[in-house]
Design a protein around this motif. Sequence first.
Motif, PDB file in Angstrom:
ATOM      1  N   HIS A 126      36.606  -4.314  -4.811  1.00  8.97           N
ATOM      2  CA  HIS A 126      36.684  -2.861  -4.904  1.00  8.97           C
ATOM      3  C   HIS A 126      35.300  -2.226  -4.841  1.00  8.97           C
ATOM      4  N   GLU A 127      34.268  -2.978  -5.193  1.00  2.05           N
ATOM      5  CA  GLU A 127      32.910  -2.456  -5.087  1.00  2.05           C
ATOM      6  C   GLU A 127      32.554  -2.176  -3.624  1.00  2.05           C
ATOM      7  N   ASP A 128      33.090  -2.980  -2.690  1.00  3.58           N
ATOM      8  CA  ASP A 128      32.853  -2.713  -1.266  1.00  3.58           C
ATOM      9  C   ASP A 128      33.450  -1.367  -0.878  1.00  3.58           C
ATOM     10  N   ALA A 129      34.667  -1.106  -1.315  1.00  2.00           N
ATOM     11  CA  ALA A 129      35.324   0.165  -1.010  1.00  2.00           C
ATOM     12  C   ALA A 129      34.561   1.331  -1.632  1.00  2.00           C
ATOM     13  N   ARG A 130      34.124   1.171  -2.865  1.00  4.15           N
ATOM     14  CA  ARG A 130      33.376   2.240  -3.535  1.00  4.15           C
ATOM     15  C   ARG A 130      32.035   2.488  -2.853  1.00  4.15           C
ATOM     16  N   ALA A 131      31.367   1.412  -2.419  1.00  9.41           N
ATOM     17  CA  ALA A 131      30.073   1.558  -1.750  1.00  9.41           C
ATOM     18  C   ALA A 131      30.230   2.339  -0.440  1.00  9.41           C
ATOM     19  N   ILE A 132      31.308   2.092   0.284  1.00  6.51           N
ATOM     20  CA  ILE A 132      31.552   2.866   1.503  1.00  6.51           C
ATOM     21  C   ILE A 132      31.704   4.342   1.152  1.00  6.51           C
TER      22      ILE A 132
ATOM     23  N   ASN B 277      28.125 -10.023   0.136  1.00 12.01           N
ATOM     24  CA  ASN B 277      28.054 -11.111  -0.847  1.00 12.01           C
ATOM     25  C   ASN B 277      29.089 -12.205  -0.612  1.00 12.01           C
ATOM     26  N   GLY B 278      29.883 -12.081   0.454  1.00 17.79           N
ATOM     27  CA  GLY B 278      30.863 -13.106   0.781  1.00 17.79           C
ATOM     28  C   GLY B 278      32.224 -12.916   0.150  1.00 17.79           C
ATOM     29  N   VAL B 279      32.399 -11.854  -0.634  1.00 16.62           N
ATOM     30  CA  VAL B 279      33.658 -11.585  -1.320  1.00 16.62           C
ATOM     31  C   VAL B 279      34.034 -10.120  -1.120  1.00 16.62           C
ATOM     32  N   ILE B 280      35.278  -9.873  -0.747  1.00 21.04           N
ATOM     33  CA  ILE B 280      35.753  -8.500  -0.594  1.00 21.04           C
ATOM     34  C   ILE B 280      36.258  -8.021  -1.954  1.00 21.04           C
TER      35      ILE B 280
ATOM     36  N   ARG C 201      39.864   3.028   2.104  1.00 19.04           N
ATOM     37  CA  ARG C 201      41.289   2.938   1.760  1.00 19.04           C
ATOM     38  C   ARG C 201      41.872   1.600   2.205  1.00 19.04           C
ATOM     39  N   ASP C 202      41.524   1.155   3.417  1.00 18.42           N
ATOM     40  CA  ASP C 202      42.061  -0.102   3.931  1.00 18.42           C
ATOM     41  C   ASP C 202      41.618  -1.296   3.090  1.00 18.42           C
ATOM     42  N   ILE C 203      40.388  -1.258   2.583  1.00 15.93           N
ATOM     43  CA  ILE C 203      39.928  -2.341   1.709  1.00 15.93           C
ATOM     44  C   ILE C 203      40.774  -2.370   0.441  1.00 15.93           C
ATOM     45  N   SER C 204      41.022  -1.213  -0.133  1.00 18.42           N
ATOM     46  CA  SER C 204      41.867  -1.159  -1.339  1.00 18.42           C
ATOM     47  C   SER C 204      43.272  -1.681  -1.044  1.00 18.42           C
ATOM     48  N   LEU C 205      43.848  -1.280   0.069  1.00 16.08           N
ATOM     49  CA  LEU C 205      45.185  -1.767   0.438  1.00 16.08           C
ATOM     50  C   LEU C 205      45.178  -3.278   0.619  1.00 16.08           C
TER      51      LEU C 205
ATOM     52  N   ASP D  86      48.697  -5.098   0.293  1.00 13.71           N
ATOM     53  CA  ASP D  86      49.535  -4.245   1.128  1.00 13.71           C
ATOM     54  C   ASP D  86      49.081  -4.185   2.582  1.00 13.71           C
ATOM     55  N   LEU D  87      48.016  -4.915   2.923  1.00 17.26           N
ATOM     56  CA  LEU D  87      47.484  -4.901   4.278  1.00 17.26           C
ATOM     57  C   LEU D  87      46.834  -6.249   4.561  1.00 17.26           C
ATOM     58  N   GLU D  88      47.071  -6.773   5.735  1.00 17.89           N
ATOM     59  CA  GLU D  88      46.434  -8.030   6.156  1.00 17.89           C
ATOM     60  C   GLU D  88      45.208  -7.693   7.002  1.00 17.89           C
ATOM     61  N   PHE D  89      44.178  -8.528   6.930  1.00 18.65           N
ATOM     62  CA  PHE D  89      42.969  -8.351   7.726  1.00 18.65           C
ATOM     63  C   PHE D  89      42.788  -9.523   8.675  1.00 18.65           C
ATOM     64  N   THR D  90      42.249  -9.224   9.851  1.00 14.84           N
ATOM     65  CA  THR D  90      41.806 -10.265  10.775  1.00 14.84           C
ATOM     66  C   THR D  90      40.470 -10.794  10.251  1.00 14.84           C
ATOM     67  N   PRO D  91      39.994 -11.918  10.767  1.00 14.11           N
ATOM     68  CA  PRO D  91      38.667 -12.394  10.349  1.00 14.11           C
ATOM     69  C   PRO D  91      37.570 -11.351  10.583  1.00 14.11           C
ATOM     70  N   GLU D  92      37.655 -10.600  11.677  1.00 14.97           N
ATOM     71  CA  GLU D  92      36.660  -9.566  11.965  1.00 14.97           C
ATOM     72  C   GLU D  92      36.717  -8.455  10.919  1.00 14.97           C
ATOM     73  N   GLN D  93      37.917  -8.076  10.527  1.00 17.87           N
ATOM     74  CA  GLN D  93      38.065  -7.039   9.508  1.00 17.87           C
ATOM     75  C   GLN D  93      37.552  -7.525   8.157  1.00 17.87           C
ATOM     76  N   LYS D  94      37.792  -8.791   7.841  1.00 18.47           N
ATOM     77  CA  LYS D  94      37.282  -9.343   6.583  1.00 18.47           C
ATOM     78  C   LYS D  94      35.763  -9.290   6.556  1.00 18.47           C
ATOM     79  N   SER D  95      35.147  -9.614   7.678  1.00 16.23           N
ATOM     80  CA  SER D  95      33.691  -9.563   7.757  1.00 16.23           C
ATOM     81  C   SER D  95      33.188  -8.134   7.560  1.00 16.23           C
ATOM     82  N   ALA D  96      33.835  -7.168   8.193  1.00 14.41           N
ATOM     83  CA  ALA D  96      33.436  -5.770   8.057  1.00 14.41           C
ATOM     84  C   ALA D  96      33.695  -5.252   6.649  1.00 14.41           C
ATOM     85  N   ALA D  97      34.760  -5.721   6.003  1.00 17.76           N
ATOM     86  CA  ALA D  97      35.126  -5.245   4.667  1.00 17.76           C
ATOM     87  C   ALA D  97      34.148  -5.693   3.594  1.00 17.76           C
TER      88      ALA D  97
END
Length: 108
Positions: free
Chosen positions: A45-51, A40-43, A15-19, A24-35
Amino acid sequence: GDVDGDGSLDSGDSRDISLYLYGDLEFTPEQKSAADYDGNGVITHEDARAISFTLVGDSKEEAIRRAQRGVFVPESNESCDNMMEGYMRYNSSAKVMQYCNGSTWTNL
């Protein structure tokens, strides 16, 4: 994948990746890495679906493939099987686009 840093992969991470993607949501560098779940270096919707697919029992690799079904993939020696069905790639040695029909890489 643990975007919220609570120590577990859960639907809130998806959900947070979609936001984030909708602005609608800001990420820290650590959150971007986890997202970037597929690495592949790009956040996307496929990342959210894969989770989400991981949460219902798929391995991380299977979940990423299911989430990206039909997405272009780089040319590789990866075999064409039911997990790759729908993927497309450019075969640079033959200079043609190919798609996986579930058993064979087929020229377009």
